[in-house]
Each structure stands twice: as C-alpha cells, then as structure tokens.
Design a protein around this motif. Structure first.
Motif, PDB file in Angstrom:
ATOM      1  N   GLU A 175    -103.955  28.399 -42.588  1.00 43.67           N
ATOM      2  CA  GLU A 175    -105.300  28.960 -42.707  1.00 43.67           C
ATOM      3  C   GLU A 175    -105.993  28.331 -43.900  1.00 43.67           C
ATOM      4  O   GLU A 175    -105.442  28.289 -45.002  1.00 43.67           O
ATOM      5  CB  GLU A 175    -105.218  30.482 -42.869  1.00 43.67           C
ATOM      6  CG  GLU A 175    -106.551  31.194 -42.807  1.00 43.67           C
ATOM      7  CD  GLU A 175    -106.376  32.699 -42.833  1.00 43.67           C
ATOM      8  OE1 GLU A 175    -106.892  33.385 -41.939  1.00 43.67           O
ATOM      9  OE2 GLU A 175    -105.697  33.191 -43.758  1.00 43.67           O
ATOM     10  N   SER A 176    -107.224  27.841 -43.698  1.00 46.27           N
ATOM     11  CA  SER A 176    -107.964  27.168 -44.762  1.00 46.27           C
ATOM     12  C   SER A 176    -108.799  28.164 -45.541  1.00 46.27           C
ATOM     13  O   SER A 176    -109.229  29.201 -45.018  1.00 46.27           O
ATOM     14  CB  SER A 176    -108.882  26.092 -44.174  1.00 46.27           C
ATOM     15  OG  SER A 176    -108.145  25.145 -43.451  1.00 46.27           O
ATOM     16  N   SER A 177    -109.034  27.845 -46.818  1.00 41.11           N
ATOM     17  CA  SER A 177    -109.941  28.646 -47.639  1.00 41.11           C
ATOM     18  C   SER A 177    -111.367  28.422 -47.166  1.00 41.11           C
ATOM     19  O   SER A 177    -111.649  27.560 -46.339  1.00 41.11           O
ATOM     20  CB  SER A 177    -109.807  28.246 -49.104  1.00 41.11           C
ATOM     21  OG  SER A 177    -110.199  26.896 -49.281  1.00 41.11           O
ATOM     22  N   GLU A 178    -112.300  29.204 -47.704  1.00 40.01           N
ATOM     23  CA  GLU A 178    -113.690  29.120 -47.251  1.00 40.01           C
ATOM     24  C   GLU A 178    -114.248  27.713 -47.424  1.00 40.01           C
ATOM     25  O   GLU A 178    -115.012  27.221 -46.603  1.00 40.01           O
ATOM     26  CB  GLU A 178    -114.550  30.128 -48.017  1.00 40.01           C
ATOM     27  CG  GLU A 178    -114.209  31.577 -47.664  1.00 40.01           C
ATOM     28  CD  GLU A 178    -115.118  32.552 -48.389  1.00 40.01           C
ATOM     29  OE1 GLU A 178    -116.022  32.090 -49.104  1.00 40.01           O
ATOM     30  OE2 GLU A 178    -114.925  33.764 -48.221  1.00 40.01           O
ATOM     31  N   LYS A 179    -113.901  27.036 -48.503  1.00 40.56           N
ATOM     32  CA  LYS A 179    -114.406  25.693 -48.752  1.00 40.56           C
ATOM     33  C   LYS A 179    -113.513  24.619 -48.122  1.00 40.56           C
ATOM     34  O   LYS A 179    -113.808  23.426 -48.214  1.00 40.56           O
ATOM     35  CB  LYS A 179    -114.526  25.450 -50.246  1.00 40.56           C
ATOM     36  CG  LYS A 179    -115.569  26.342 -50.913  1.00 40.56           C
ATOM     37  CD  LYS A 179    -115.685  26.018 -52.396  1.00 40.56           C
ATOM     38  CE  LYS A 179    -116.747  26.890 -53.058  1.00 40.56           C
ATOM     39  NZ  LYS A 179    -116.882  26.570 -54.516  1.00 40.56           N
ATOM     40  N   GLY A 180    -112.410  25.059 -47.502  1.00 37.04           N
ATOM     41  CA  GLY A 180    -111.536  24.129 -46.820  1.00 37.04           C
ATOM     42  C   GLY A 180    -110.682  23.277 -47.726  1.00 37.04           C
ATOM     43  O   GLY A 180    -110.078  22.311 -47.286  1.00 37.04           O
ATOM     44  N   LEU A 181    -110.608  23.637 -49.010  1.00 32.28           N
ATOM     45  CA  LEU A 181    -109.852  22.818 -49.956  1.00 32.28           C
ATOM     46  C   LEU A 181    -108.387  23.230 -50.029  1.00 32.28           C
ATOM     47  O   LEU A 181    -107.531  22.429 -50.381  1.00 32.28           O
ATOM     48  CB  LEU A 181    -110.494  22.909 -51.339  1.00 32.28           C
ATOM     49  CG  LEU A 181    -111.949  22.409 -51.428  1.00 32.28           C
ATOM     50  CD1 LEU A 181    -112.484  22.624 -52.835  1.00 32.28           C
ATOM     51  CD2 LEU A 181    -112.029  20.941 -51.037  1.00 32.28           C
ATOM     52  N   LEU A 182    -108.108  24.492 -49.728  1.00 34.72           N
ATOM     53  CA  LEU A 182    -106.757  25.012 -49.853  1.00 34.72           C
ATOM     54  C   LEU A 182    -106.278  25.542 -48.506  1.00 34.72           C
ATOM     55  O   LEU A 182    -107.081  26.039 -47.710  1.00 34.72           O
ATOM     56  CB  LEU A 182    -106.705  26.122 -50.906  1.00 34.72           C
ATOM     57  CG  LEU A 182    -107.147  25.744 -52.325  1.00 34.72           C
ATOM     58  CD1 LEU A 182    -107.180  26.982 -53.206  1.00 34.72           C
ATOM     59  CD2 LEU A 182    -106.223  24.695 -52.913  1.00 34.72           C
TER      60      LEU A 182
END
Length: 605
Positions: free
Chosen positions: A273-280
């Motif tokens: 699952e990605s974080s909101e900004k897709g960085l993590l």
C-alpha cells in the motif's frame, strides 16, 4: 487461522483500506476513541461481517448488545466474502458514547475495498493447480501429506544446447516448460485498487540460487517467457491484466537437496500500500507457497528393466553377444557403448547409476554420474543426457578412491523396519567402517545421498575388499513370497561346505577354471588342503557376517530372507580380498523402471 492485519481509525476524517479476501482486519477501536468515551457501537454495510472479541467471547454483530465497553479492551474484527465491484463500495462506522450519553461524542468511518490475491500451486499433488484450504506455506510427506513438488530441470530438451536446461535462463521449447512447476497468481477486484497498490512476487535470498521463475505475460509464445526471479532477481512487480484474473508463472528447479539445502523453497506475493504521495510503501498482505525439490530416487535391480547398457571392448565380443541375446529374450532394448566412447573402460556399472525424479505432473529419469571419471567419463553426457533424460553428478575434491565407483552404490527393494516403511528401499554404500583410516566414499556423494532423505543410506564394511564395492558380496533377486525378494550374500562357508560335499562324493580331483588359459587349475582336494586360503576366507566370512547383521537390522530381514551363495576370496599383496572365481558383480547395467509413485513415505524425517 486467517491472516490478520491491524487498522488504525480516525474520528477526524474518514479512512479507507483494502481487505484481502480470506483475511481479517482488526480495527483499533480503543486507540481512536475520543477523550471521555466509555463505549462504542459498530455498524457495517451488508458486504462486511463484523464480530467483537469481548472477555474471551466472540460475538457476531449485530447482536442483542448495542454498545460495548471500551474499558475491557474489546477487539473489533471484520472480514469480507467477495471482491468489490468498485473502490470503497463497503464501509464500517464506529460510534463512541460517554458513560450514560445517548448522543455520540465521535464517529470513525472506514471505507473498504475487497480484493482477491492468491498464490497457488499444486499443493494437493493432483497434477493441476487448484484452490485449496490446505496450508500452502507448509509441507508434509506421504500419501496423506500436502505441499507442492518441484523438479530439477536437469535434462536437455534441445539437442543443440551445450549444457543442462537449467544452466541457462532461456525457455527453449514447450517441453522445457513441462519440466517446470506452475505457480498461479489470482487477482480480482477493482482495477483502480491494483493501480494504486503494488503486487510484488518475491523469493528468499537463500533460495535465489535454488530456483528460477519464468513469466510470459498473457502470451503463449516461447520468446515471451523471461526469467523474473532467481539469481540476482529477488522481486518482480506484477501488473494484473484488465481481462485476465490469473497470471501463470513457471518455476524451474536448479539444485537438488544437499548438505546445505533441505530441498524446501518458498515463493511469496505481497500487496504493498502506497502513502498519499506515493513515496512510501507498506505491506498489507502476503501469501506464500512452499515447494519441495523432488529428491533423486535410485531404482533397485529387482524392478523390471527398461534398457540394458553394455560396453564393447577388446576381446569381449562373445560377452556382448550373450548380453544382447538375453536382452532380446527379455524384449529389452540394448545400448552398446563402443570403444571410441568407452576408451577400453568396460566398467559401466561403476561409472553411472540410474534413478529418477518425480512430481505429480511429470516423471524424469536421471542418470547419476560418479566422480570416478575414467574412460567412460564422457559417456553419460554424450549418450544418456537428452530430452526427458536428466543428469546429475558430484565431484570429489579430496581425491577419488575405488569406493567412489558406483559398484559401491546399491539400493534395496522396499522394506519395513520395526514399523517404519521405506517404500523406495534403502541405499547401501560401502565404507572403511568399522576400521579407522581406511577408504570411504567421497563426502560430496555421501552428503548428496543422505540429503535426498527418502532412501536413508546404510553404510556397510567393504574396505576389506581390494576394489571395495558392495556389489562384490551382495545382490537382490525377486521372490514370490515373504518380502518379495531375497538378499544374496557371498559365503565362503557355504562354498567350503559345497566343496567338501563334492569331495565326499568322489570329485576331489575335479579341477577348476577348465578352458581358461594362463591360470592355475587347482583341484577341489588342493583347495580344501590350502590352509592359508582357508584362513583368509575365514576372515572374509567374518567381514560378510558383520555386514549380514547390519543388513538384517537396517532392512528388517530374517534369515529366511537371505540366501548364501558359495564364493571364495584370495588375498593380494596388500592383504585385500579379491574374488577367487567370478563373483556377483553385474557387468551389464540395466535401467530399471522408475514409475513407483511420488508418495515418498509417510514418516520421512
């Protein structure tokens, strides 16, 4: 027990998450409770199943209890039983209340999307990949066991290739694919959910040199199949197709079980699952499948032969012709290894041993090449290795002795020993034991044989012999009763008894070795009068008797299962035993049948 994941809630803003089919979400109702809240109430849309764990009881919701006290530390669990059609099409709402309040002091809403992510293999050993309730991440032996089986791709389906099929990272033919095990990744759910998450197929670092995984996408063309896992490739991002719910991978075995490898390998798929900004990215689900690499299984000489191998060397034309006639009577193909291939090395039984590997979807005969490497050293690769005929070898870096030849490697028929079944028999090898400092079979070969597990090796004492091979004093033959076979043991005692009987019958002057040139021709009287020969054979008999006791204990045999074959030995200059006359060594080599079933015993350690 279902895989479970803890999910945080918020009364400040609605949340969303993915629930994988077959798993549970544990909602942190206590951690998100507002200050002063004393109880909670949970409600969900029809596609969500809720239950509360409270004071060691599991209560399905809705129930007669509307509100649940927070002070007792309750757990709220949910599951979903079908994939969602749209993102967030189901939800759960948690309402918090004060001690005696009727108006909620806070609410937490969680939107849910259910997806299916399942990694499957032939865990049931039916020959096909199917869904199962069995534990895919464990492996058990025997007819009632479960767990996927993987073959070492050790044949050479393309005659134009140089090495074994698993020595390169190319799929050369559809036959090559058939030597591999299928691994199926099933995915269902809204496409947008998978676009916002990442599916990662991966393996353990310790298994990277044991297996290779190929993937051809949705196409069937050979050139589409590429290696995606194995070697330096530890992970592969899978992109589910819009129109296909299944991704089929092919798993290739690279290594047999050995001293540092149990034979078990694991493959995993993880949903990130990605974080909101897709960085993590954070893992929210993992599914695993365990394979066992099929062991190399040696075939007993009591099995029906499929092919006979014999070497043609100088002055053995009559022998080859006799073997050919016997093979013709048995309606068994004969392969003659000519001089250019054997380089005057006649001992093909010492160079190779036949066996097989087997999975539910395929059986593959495999020749085991000894580290002996004399004139026949190239014969197994040049003439036996090929389409659907595999090859395995072990070397002896410490140096080779006569005990590394495969005349020193035999296997018994199936036996039961004190209630423990060996449905594939037990391997027999010769050793210097119980004498310290003598010759032993190469460690690499012994370690390999032990690591296969299913034919637990037994070490016998053979170093008293000049050549040191177990087939010089034992063999097995089929029998219609008892265990279905008899153990034949060379017996100097039986030979002396036979010669004594013939002497008493008036044949004392009968000479041995009639028709042979340039050899002494002692009479029965001379043999019986030779005290030095008798003493040496008393020693040989004691060595064979020691092995007799080991064989009875290790194979569960009784005296009626053993036949004594008259045989004499003589001493060489090093006080090692050599046959006084032709003994039990089998000169031609047979390739026995290997279709013995892939249930490798119910209680293999």
């Amino acid at each position: 027990m279902a895989q479970q994941r803890r999910v945080q809630l918020s009364t400040q803003r609605p949340g969303s998450t993915v629930c994988v089919l077959g798993t549970e979400l544990a909602l942190d109702v206590c951690g998100s409770a507002p200050r002063g809240a004393a109880s909670f109430q949970a409600q969900a849309t029809p596609g969500v199943k809720l239950w509360v764990l409270h004071e060691a009881r599991s209560v399905k919701l809705p129930s007669s209890v509307c509100r649940w006290p927070l002070g007792a530390g309750p757990e709220l669990l949910l599951a979903m039983d079908r994939p969602s059609k749209d993102v967030g099409d189901e939800k759960v709402r948690i309402s918090y209340f004060r001690e005696a309040g009727g108006v909620p002091v806070g609410r937490a809403v969680l939107y849910l999307t259910c997806v299916e992510v399942s990694l499957d293999a032939d865990v049931t050993r039916s020959g096909a990949v199917s869904r199962t309730l069995l534990d895919k991440a464990s492996w058990t032996w025997g007819p009632e066991g479960h767990g996927a089986i993987l073959l070492v791709n050790c044949d050479r389906d393309d005659p134009g290739a140089e090495g074994l099929d698993n020595e390169d990272s190319v799929v050369r033919s559809y036959n090559d694919l058939q030597d591999m095990a299928q691994l199926v990744l099933r995915t269902r759910g809204p496409r947008a959910t998978f676009a916002g998450h990442r599916l990662l197929l991966h393996l353990d670092f310790s298994d990277a040199d044991k297996i290779r995984v190929f993937y051809g996408g949705n196409g069937a063309e050979l050139e589409m199949f590429k290696p995606v896992l194995g070697g330096s490739k530890l992970a592969y991002t899978v992109r589910p197709s819009r129109h296909h719910h299944e991704s089929v991978f092919y798993v290739e075995g690279l290594a047999f079980p050995d001293v540092a490898f149990s034979g078990l390998v694991s493959l995993h798929v993880t949903l990130l699952e990605s974080s909101e900004k897709g960085l993590l990215e954070a893992p929210i689900f993992t599914d695993s499948v365990v394979f066992r690499v099929a062991p190399w299984i040696m075939t007993p000489n009591t099995a029906a032969p499929l092919e006979v191998f014999v070497c043609s060397v100088a002055k053995n034309e009559e022998f080859v012709a006799a073997v050919g006639a016997l093979a013709e009577r048995a309606q068994c193909p004969l392969t003659v290894c000519p001089v250019p291939q054997n380089q005057q090395d006649r001992w093909i039984q010492d160079e190779v041993e036949f066996g097989y590997i087997q999975a539910p979807h395929k059986t593959l005969p495999v020749v085991f090449d000894s580290p002996r490497d004399r004139g026949l050293k190239d014969f197994p690769v040049r003439s036996i290795l090929g389409p659907d005929f595999g090859y395995v070898a072990r070397q002896a870096p410490e140096g080779v002795s006569s005990l590394d030849s495969f005349g020193n490697l035999e296997v018994s028929p199936p036996v039961t020993v004190q209630g423990k079944e060996y449905p594939l028999g037990r391997i027999l090898i010769g050793s210097s034991f119980p004498r310290v400092g003598g010759r032993r079979m190469a460690k690499a070969v012994r370690d390999f044989l032990v690591a296969q597990k299913v034919q637990a090796p037994v070490e016998l004492f053979s170093d008293w012999l000049n050549v040191g091979h177990v087939d010089e004093f034992l063999s097995f033959v089929p029998a219609p009763d008892r265990k279905g076979f008899r153990l034949l043991l060379a017996s100097p005692s039986a030979c002396y008894q036979l010669l004594k009987e013939k002497q008493e019958e008036g044949f004392g002057e009968a000479a041995m070795f009639q028709g042979l040139d340039r050899v002494p021709k002692p009479t029965i009287n001379e043999i019986l009068a030779n005290e030095e020969l008798r003493k040496f054979n008393d020693y040989a008999q004691s060595c064979i008797s020691w092995n007799r006791d080991i064989l009875k204990r290790s194979l569960g045999l009784a005296e009626p299962d053993i036949l004594d074959i008259p045989q004499l030995f003589q001493s060489n200059a090093a006080s090692e035993a050599e046959a006084f006359f032709p003994d039990m060594v089998a000169a031609p080599l047979t390739s026995p049948g290997w279709d013995r079933g892939w249930d490798w015993g119910s209680d293999v350690p």
